[in-house]
Design an enzyme around this catalytic site. Structure first.
Site, PDB file in Angstrom:
ATOM      1  N   ARG A  64      30.054  16.266  91.686  1.00 29.10           N
ATOM      2  CA  ARG A  64      30.549  17.574  91.218  1.00 29.10           C
ATOM      3  C   ARG A  64      30.110  18.689  92.153  1.00 29.10           C
ATOM      4  O   ARG A  64      29.477  19.648  91.740  1.00 29.10           O
ATOM      5  CB  ARG A  64      30.164  17.843  89.767  1.00 29.10           C
ATOM      6  CG  ARG A  64      28.762  17.785  89.384  1.00 29.10           C
ATOM      7  CD  ARG A  64      28.608  18.094  87.900  1.00 29.10           C
ATOM      8  NE  ARG A  64      28.558  19.509  87.572  1.00 29.10           N
ATOM      9  CZ  ARG A  64      29.597  20.252  87.178  1.00 29.10           C
ATOM     10  NH1 ARG A  64      30.807  19.750  87.095  1.00 29.10           N
ATOM     11  NH2 ARG A  64      29.437  21.518  86.880  1.00 29.10           N
TER      12      ARG A  64
ATOM     13  N   GLU B 129      24.227  15.980  83.482  1.00 28.18           N
ATOM     14  CA  GLU B 129      24.361  16.656  84.774  1.00 28.18           C
ATOM     15  C   GLU B 129      23.005  17.077  85.331  1.00 28.18           C
ATOM     16  O   GLU B 129      22.134  17.552  84.586  1.00 28.18           O
ATOM     17  CB  GLU B 129      25.247  17.882  84.564  1.00 28.18           C
ATOM     18  CG  GLU B 129      25.455  18.721  85.802  1.00 28.18           C
ATOM     19  CD  GLU B 129      26.370  19.900  85.509  1.00 28.18           C
ATOM     20  OE1 GLU B 129      27.059  19.903  84.469  1.00 28.18           O
ATOM     21  OE2 GLU B 129      26.382  20.830  86.333  1.00 28.18           O
TER      22      GLU B 129
ATOM     23  N   TYR C 136      19.823  27.098  79.720  1.00 25.88           N
ATOM     24  CA  TYR C 136      19.196  26.053  80.537  1.00 25.88           C
ATOM     25  C   TYR C 136      17.701  25.968  80.227  1.00 25.88           C
ATOM     26  O   TYR C 136      17.001  26.977  80.227  1.00 25.88           O
ATOM     27  CB  TYR C 136      19.406  26.332  82.025  1.00 25.88           C
ATOM     28  CG  TYR C 136      20.862  26.324  82.439  1.00 25.88           C
ATOM     29  CD1 TYR C 136      21.706  25.286  82.037  1.00 25.88           C
ATOM     30  CD2 TYR C 136      21.394  27.341  83.212  1.00 25.88           C
ATOM     31  CE1 TYR C 136      23.043  25.271  82.404  1.00 25.88           C
ATOM     32  CE2 TYR C 136      22.728  27.330  83.589  1.00 25.88           C
ATOM     33  CZ  TYR C 136      23.544  26.293  83.175  1.00 25.88           C
ATOM     34  OH  TYR C 136      24.860  26.278  83.537  1.00 25.88           O
TER      35      TYR C 136
ATOM     36  N   HIS D 121      32.684  21.413  90.518  1.00 26.64           N
ATOM     37  CA  HIS D 121      32.017  22.532  89.864  1.00 26.64           C
ATOM     38  C   HIS D 121      33.028  23.665  89.637  1.00 26.64           C
ATOM     39  O   HIS D 121      33.753  24.040  90.553  1.00 26.64           O
ATOM     40  CB  HIS D 121      30.894  23.004  90.796  1.00 26.64           C
ATOM     41  CG  HIS D 121      29.896  23.919  90.190  1.00 26.64           C
ATOM     42  ND1 HIS D 121      29.459  25.058  90.823  1.00 26.64           N
ATOM     43  CD2 HIS D 121      29.230  23.862  89.022  1.00 26.64           C
ATOM     44  CE1 HIS D 121      28.542  25.658  90.078  1.00 26.64           C
ATOM     45  NE2 HIS D 121      28.390  24.960  88.967  1.00 26.64           N
TER      46      HIS D 121
ATOM     47  N   ASP E 214      31.679  31.741  88.902  1.00 32.00           N
ATOM     48  CA  ASP E 214      31.572  32.160  90.298  1.00 32.00           C
ATOM     49  C   ASP E 214      32.366  31.251  91.230  1.00 32.00           C
ATOM     50  O   ASP E 214      32.199  31.307  92.447  1.00 32.00           O
ATOM     51  CB  ASP E 214      30.111  32.303  90.755  1.00 32.00           C
ATOM     52  CG  ASP E 214      29.311  31.034  90.655  1.00 32.00           C
ATOM     53  OD1 ASP E 214      29.742  30.120  89.941  1.00 32.00           O
ATOM     54  OD2 ASP E 214      28.243  30.955  91.287  1.00 32.00           O
TER      55      ASP E 214
ATOM     56  N   ASP F 186      23.887  19.637  80.708  1.00 33.92           N
ATOM     57  CA  ASP F 186      23.394  19.979  82.039  1.00 33.92           C
ATOM     58  C   ASP F 186      21.887  20.233  81.964  1.00 33.92           C
ATOM     59  O   ASP F 186      21.451  21.238  81.395  1.00 33.92           O
ATOM     60  CB  ASP F 186      24.127  21.237  82.542  1.00 33.92           C
ATOM     61  CG  ASP F 186      23.811  21.554  84.000  1.00 33.92           C
ATOM     62  OD1 ASP F 186      22.959  20.856  84.593  1.00 33.92           O
ATOM     63  OD2 ASP F 186      24.424  22.491  84.535  1.00 33.92           O
TER      64      ASP F 186
ATOM     65  N   GLU G  35      26.271  19.996  92.539  1.00 33.64           N
ATOM     66  CA  GLU G  35      26.701  21.379  92.728  1.00 33.64           C
ATOM     67  C   GLU G  35      25.871  22.129  93.764  1.00 33.64           C
ATOM     68  O   GLU G  35      26.320  23.136  94.287  1.00 33.64           O
ATOM     69  CB  GLU G  35      26.732  22.135  91.395  1.00 33.64           C
ATOM     70  CG  GLU G  35      25.388  22.487  90.818  1.00 33.64           C
ATOM     71  CD  GLU G  35      25.526  23.129  89.431  1.00 33.64           C
ATOM     72  OE1 GLU G  35      26.145  22.512  88.556  1.00 33.64           O
ATOM     73  OE2 GLU G  35      25.018  24.244  89.251  1.00 33.64           O
TER      74      GLU G  35
ATOM     75  N   HIS H  12      20.152  20.860  84.548  1.00 30.15           N
ATOM     76  CA  HIS H  12      19.978  21.986  85.478  1.00 30.15           C
ATOM     77  C   HIS H  12      18.596  21.954  86.127  1.00 30.15           C
ATOM     78  O   HIS H  12      17.953  22.999  86.296  1.00 30.15           O
ATOM     79  CB  HIS H  12      20.191  23.311  84.724  1.00 30.15           C
ATOM     80  CG  HIS H  12      20.904  24.348  85.535  1.00 30.15           C
ATOM     81  ND1 HIS H  12      20.248  25.308  86.247  1.00 30.15           N
ATOM     82  CD2 HIS H  12      22.218  24.576  85.751  1.00 30.15           C
ATOM     83  CE1 HIS H  12      21.116  26.090  86.863  1.00 30.15           C
ATOM     84  NE2 HIS H  12      22.327  25.663  86.577  1.00 30.15           N
TER      85      HIS H  12
ATOM     86  N   HIS I 202      32.477  25.089  77.655  1.00 35.86           N
ATOM     87  CA  HIS I 202      31.046  25.149  77.324  1.00 35.86           C
ATOM     88  C   HIS I 202      30.855  25.593  75.878  1.00 35.86           C
ATOM     89  O   HIS I 202      31.382  26.634  75.477  1.00 35.86           O
ATOM     90  CB  HIS I 202      30.319  26.158  78.214  1.00 35.86           C
ATOM     91  CG  HIS I 202      30.314  25.789  79.670  1.00 35.86           C
ATOM     92  ND1 HIS I 202      29.713  26.563  80.632  1.00 35.86           N
ATOM     93  CD2 HIS I 202      30.827  24.720  80.322  1.00 35.86           C
ATOM     94  CE1 HIS I 202      29.857  25.984  81.813  1.00 35.86           C
ATOM     95  NE2 HIS I 202      30.544  24.868  81.656  1.00 35.86           N
TER      96      HIS I 202
HETATM   97 MG    MG Z   1      25.546  22.576  86.563  1.00 34.36          MG
END
Ligand code: MG
Length: 401
Positions: free
Chosen positions: A280, A233, A159, A309, A313, A207, A259, A209, A128
């Site tokens: 993903r 994404e 995001y 993904h 986490d 992304d 995700e 998001h 990233h």
């Molecule tokens: Mg994502």
């Protein structure tokens, strides 16, 4: 080995990076020293997953044959009658990955061998590059390129971007405010700058998001075509998937989604109608390796590639599971992995690492990863209620995180 049984199911909670509560299942067998590890991480609701495993799956599993993975997966999936939710899927994943770990240890092979063997030596990873503006994003992308990354996800301002919101109603509720119109205008500008300053060779991703209205997402996908993204994404939330066919009719920008998916019905239609280029999903979120292998094979049939993904986490155990699928799936596309802090690597001996832009599985039997429980205990999870701050549009309306 026919008398091998599951003797104990233990849950290890740890937070070595200080941010992500990791939930690890350690499944012990009747054979001394033979155990498996699995990732059951649902970092925002980790205590619920622990309860699901300790109170319900553990009594169900004790005494059963750990080599019967398919039968155990199918029975765990319907044991509660209500199914396909994130808590139970993560709980099942922790057990499922541990069962695969045990089976490969019994075979004396790294797990990818049980999936058909390698079809590539390493899995290309993407990192990233974030920043306040396009200049900082480009600098961070260049730093990743210098480390060997050839695939980079680029976000300016987090995001939804970060633009001052100046026109909210009086007494608006607290939250993180963003302006989707400003964000939509910023995305093509960001990628024009990145192509100019990072060149044509590097593969770029972004992304959304779920931070745009569907019509805006379609327009942005069209505007990004000249910059040849590797993928865009989550242009839409899972609740609005029917808009995807309109996006596909109007734009050639490759799309990655999944995700937030829990249920096969969320991906079967997208894959079979070829509405996405990359699936993903978060593997623990769909129930582990047993579910993910079937999904990868389904996607291969329709020319859809994998991009599991892989944020912070996803525990290192989950990353190891991703990696064994990556090197053995013909339709592997890319693996999200930005590397791990030192404390995480110490807690998880055998933790995957990115070298020159690639992840390589080790040759140890099973998943090839372990956990140092003594060290893990030094990083207890923060058990305070998860305090995610609401995300809001300029007029104060709460929206997707
Ligand atoms: Mg994502």
């Amino acid at each position: 080995m026919t008398d091998l049984t599951i003797r104990n199911v233990r849950i290890i909670l740890t937070m070595p990076d200080g941010a992500n509560r990791l939930v690890i299942v350690k499944l012990e067998t009747s054979e001394p020293g033979l155990y498996g590890l699995g990732c059951a991480t649902f970092t925002q609701r980790h205590l619920v997953v622990r309860t699901a495993i300790e109170a319900y799956l553990k009594p169900f599993l004790i005494g059963k044959d750990p080599t019967r993975i398919e039968d155990l997966w199918q029975t765990m999936a319907v044991n509660a009658y209500w199914r396909n939710g994130p808590v139970l899927n993560n709980a099942i994943s922790g057990v499922d990955m541990a069962l695969w770990d045990i089976k490969a240890k019994l075979a004396g092979m790294p797990l990818y061998q049980l999936f058909g063997g390698k079809c590539r030596e390493g899995a290309a990873a993407y990192g990233h590059a974030d920043g306040h503006d396009e200049v900082e994003v480009a600098d961070n992308a260049q730093a990743l390129i210098a480390k060997g990354y050839r695939y980079i996800r680029c976000q300016a301002g987090g995001y939804g971007g970060k633009a001052p919101v100046r026109h909210s109603p009086e007494k608006s509720q607290p939250g993180i405010y963003y302006d989707s119109a400003t964000y939509a205008r910023s995305i093509p500008r960001l990628f024009a700058y990145l192509r100019e300053h990072c060149g044509d060779e590097v593969e770029l991703m972004h992304d959304i998001h779920e931070r745009l209205a569907p019509g805006d997402a379609i327009r942005v996908a069209k505007q990004l075509e000249p910059y040849r993204l590797f993928f865009l994404e989550d242009p839409l939330p899972p609740e609005q998937l029917e808009w995807l066919h309109m996006l596909r009719q109007q734009s050639a920008t490759p799309i990655a989604m999944g995700e937030l998916f829990n249920n096969p019905q969320e991906w079967v239609s997208l894959i079979s109608r070829r509405l996405i280029d990359f699936i993903r999903v978060h593997i623990s979120q769909i129930g582990g390796l047993t579910a993910a292998r079937k999904l990868a094979i389904l996607a291969e049939t329709f020319g859809v590639r994998t991009a599991w993904h892989g944020p912070g986490d996803t525990s290192p155990v989950g990353h190891a599971a991703n990696l064994h699928l990556d090197v053995s799936s013909h339709n592997f596309g890319i693996q999200e992995c930005g590397g791990f802090p030192e404390a995480v690597r110490e807690v998880f001996p055998g933790c995957p690492e990115v070298r020159g832009g690639y992840l390589y599985p080790n040759e140890r039997p099973g998943l090839g990863i372990d956990i140092d429980e003594r060290l893990a205990a030094k990083y207890p999870c923060d058990d305070k209620p998860y305090a995610g701050i609401p995300i809001r549009l300029p007029d104060g309306t709460a929206t997707y995180p």
